[in-house]
Scaffold this motif. Sequence first.
Motif, PDB file in Angstrom:
ATOM      1  N   ALA A 176       5.431   0.811   5.171  1.00 34.04           N
ATOM      2  CA  ALA A 176       5.766  -0.145   4.119  1.00 34.04           C
ATOM      3  C   ALA A 176       7.001   0.308   3.353  1.00 34.04           C
ATOM      4  O   ALA A 176       7.914  -0.485   3.074  1.00 34.04           O
ATOM      5  CB  ALA A 176       4.578  -0.320   3.174  1.00 34.04           C
ATOM      6  N   THR A 181       8.223  -3.835   3.444  1.00 30.50           N
ATOM      7  CA  THR A 181       7.135  -4.779   3.680  1.00 30.50           C
ATOM      8  C   THR A 181       5.920  -4.377   2.848  1.00 30.50           C
ATOM      9  O   THR A 181       5.663  -3.190   2.654  1.00 30.50           O
ATOM     10  CB  THR A 181       6.758  -4.788   5.175  1.00 30.50           C
ATOM     11  N   ALA A 182       5.186  -5.350   2.358  1.00 30.64           N
ATOM     12  CA  ALA A 182       4.024  -5.058   1.531  1.00 30.64           C
ATOM     13  C   ALA A 182       2.899  -4.432   2.356  1.00 30.64           C
ATOM     14  O   ALA A 182       2.809  -4.614   3.573  1.00 30.64           O
ATOM     15  CB  ALA A 182       3.521  -6.326   0.861  1.00 30.64           C
ATOM     16  N   ASP A 206       3.318  -2.246  -7.126  1.00 29.34           N
ATOM     17  CA  ASP A 206       3.341  -3.699  -7.015  1.00 29.34           C
ATOM     18  C   ASP A 206       3.584  -4.187  -5.597  1.00 29.34           C
ATOM     19  O   ASP A 206       3.601  -5.395  -5.348  1.00 29.34           O
ATOM     20  CB  ASP A 206       4.368  -4.306  -7.967  1.00 29.34           C
ATOM     21  N   ARG A 207       3.740  -3.257  -4.641  1.00 36.14           N
ATOM     22  CA  ARG A 207       3.865  -3.612  -3.232  1.00 36.14           C
ATOM     23  C   ARG A 207       2.544  -3.411  -2.489  1.00 36.14           C
ATOM     24  O   ARG A 207       2.504  -3.491  -1.258  1.00 36.14           O
ATOM     25  CB  ARG A 207       4.951  -2.740  -2.561  1.00 36.14           C
ATOM     26  N   LEU A 320       4.676 -10.532  -3.521  1.00 41.72           N
ATOM     27  CA  LEU A 320       4.138  -9.461  -2.684  1.00 41.72           C
ATOM     28  C   LEU A 320       4.748  -9.480  -1.298  1.00 41.72           C
ATOM     29  O   LEU A 320       5.164  -8.433  -0.772  1.00 41.72           O
ATOM     30  CB  LEU A 320       2.612  -9.596  -2.579  1.00 41.72           C
ATOM     31  N   ARG A 324      11.623  -6.376   0.493  1.00 38.62           N
ATOM     32  CA  ARG A 324      12.513  -5.791  -0.520  1.00 38.62           C
ATOM     33  C   ARG A 324      13.167  -4.521   0.021  1.00 38.62           C
ATOM     34  O   ARG A 324      12.524  -3.728   0.669  1.00 38.62           O
ATOM     35  CB  ARG A 324      11.743  -5.439  -1.769  1.00 38.62           C
TER      36      ARG A 324
END
Length: 324
Positions: A176, A181-182, A206-207, A320, A324
Amino acid sequence: MSVNSTIVNTVLGPVPADDLGVVSVHEALLSVLPGAEYAFDVTVDRAGIFETLAEKLRDFRAHGGGTVVDSTGMFHGRDVRLYEALSRATGVHIVASTGQGPEELLGGYFLTPQTNPPSPWPAEKFADLFEREVTEGMVVPRVERRGPAGLITTAVTRAGMTATDESLLRGAARAALATGTALSFRYGRDAVTELDVVLDEKVPADRVAVGGLDRRDAVAAGAPADVVDRGAHVVLDHVGTEDDEHLTDAERAALVAGLVRAGHAGRVLLSAGATGVAEGHPANGVAYSHVLTAFVPLLTAQGVGEDDVRRILRTNPRDLLAVR
């Protein structure tokens, strides 16, 4: 980069995060108990499966749904070609996932690989496996790679986290972190301790989404509040299931309302944990649309306002799932 300018990886390729609409984050499309497809009494009728799933996804869309996340991971029936066809036919975005777990559902290859002495896979090997499914595409066994996974997922043994479960959690966390990636995991026995393993790998809280938190033992232990206090997402992912192990929908609605009043509306996610088609184990019979048709009115009755409902169903899962 702002969340609004990011994308989400679906089975048909990247889409703008704002296009997802209402999202169910912990569902199963085709769920096959590992190895069941080889059983003498199991026939996997792909045409029939397509029609069944298409009907259920169209129902979801008809009630306002936009995106279904298949959170089963690898080797549990994930059929990327089928999901591509379903998304095209129904107009529902489908996000598929990579990951494995818990230990009891791993194949022997991952428990006793050819090392001397034989030993379970270390975290870095799981990380590489999951990372490649995001960066190179999800594996269609013996054939090819398809589109990128949009979520990394795992699950922890219900009796308590094993050494292999910890390797899975750490491997998923590293993948992740490397891919943006969440990470979502279904907790086993101690949600906070298991979350701390993930956070120890420096994944932003928060991921991370922690599933199974509408189990009665989780609520009794105060896990939902403890998880949001650490900054992670609470996933109530059995909406519509009412049994001795889980809260009733009325109790779930009260739990959500309490989290909203405490200022945690931005950390709540909902899903039915519905099984569209199951092979080798029973499906639960809950509709993908249940959250929209039956549960949202209960939230409204509890005083949860329209803006917070929209945040829980649209904004939170969008943020989510955005890469990012």
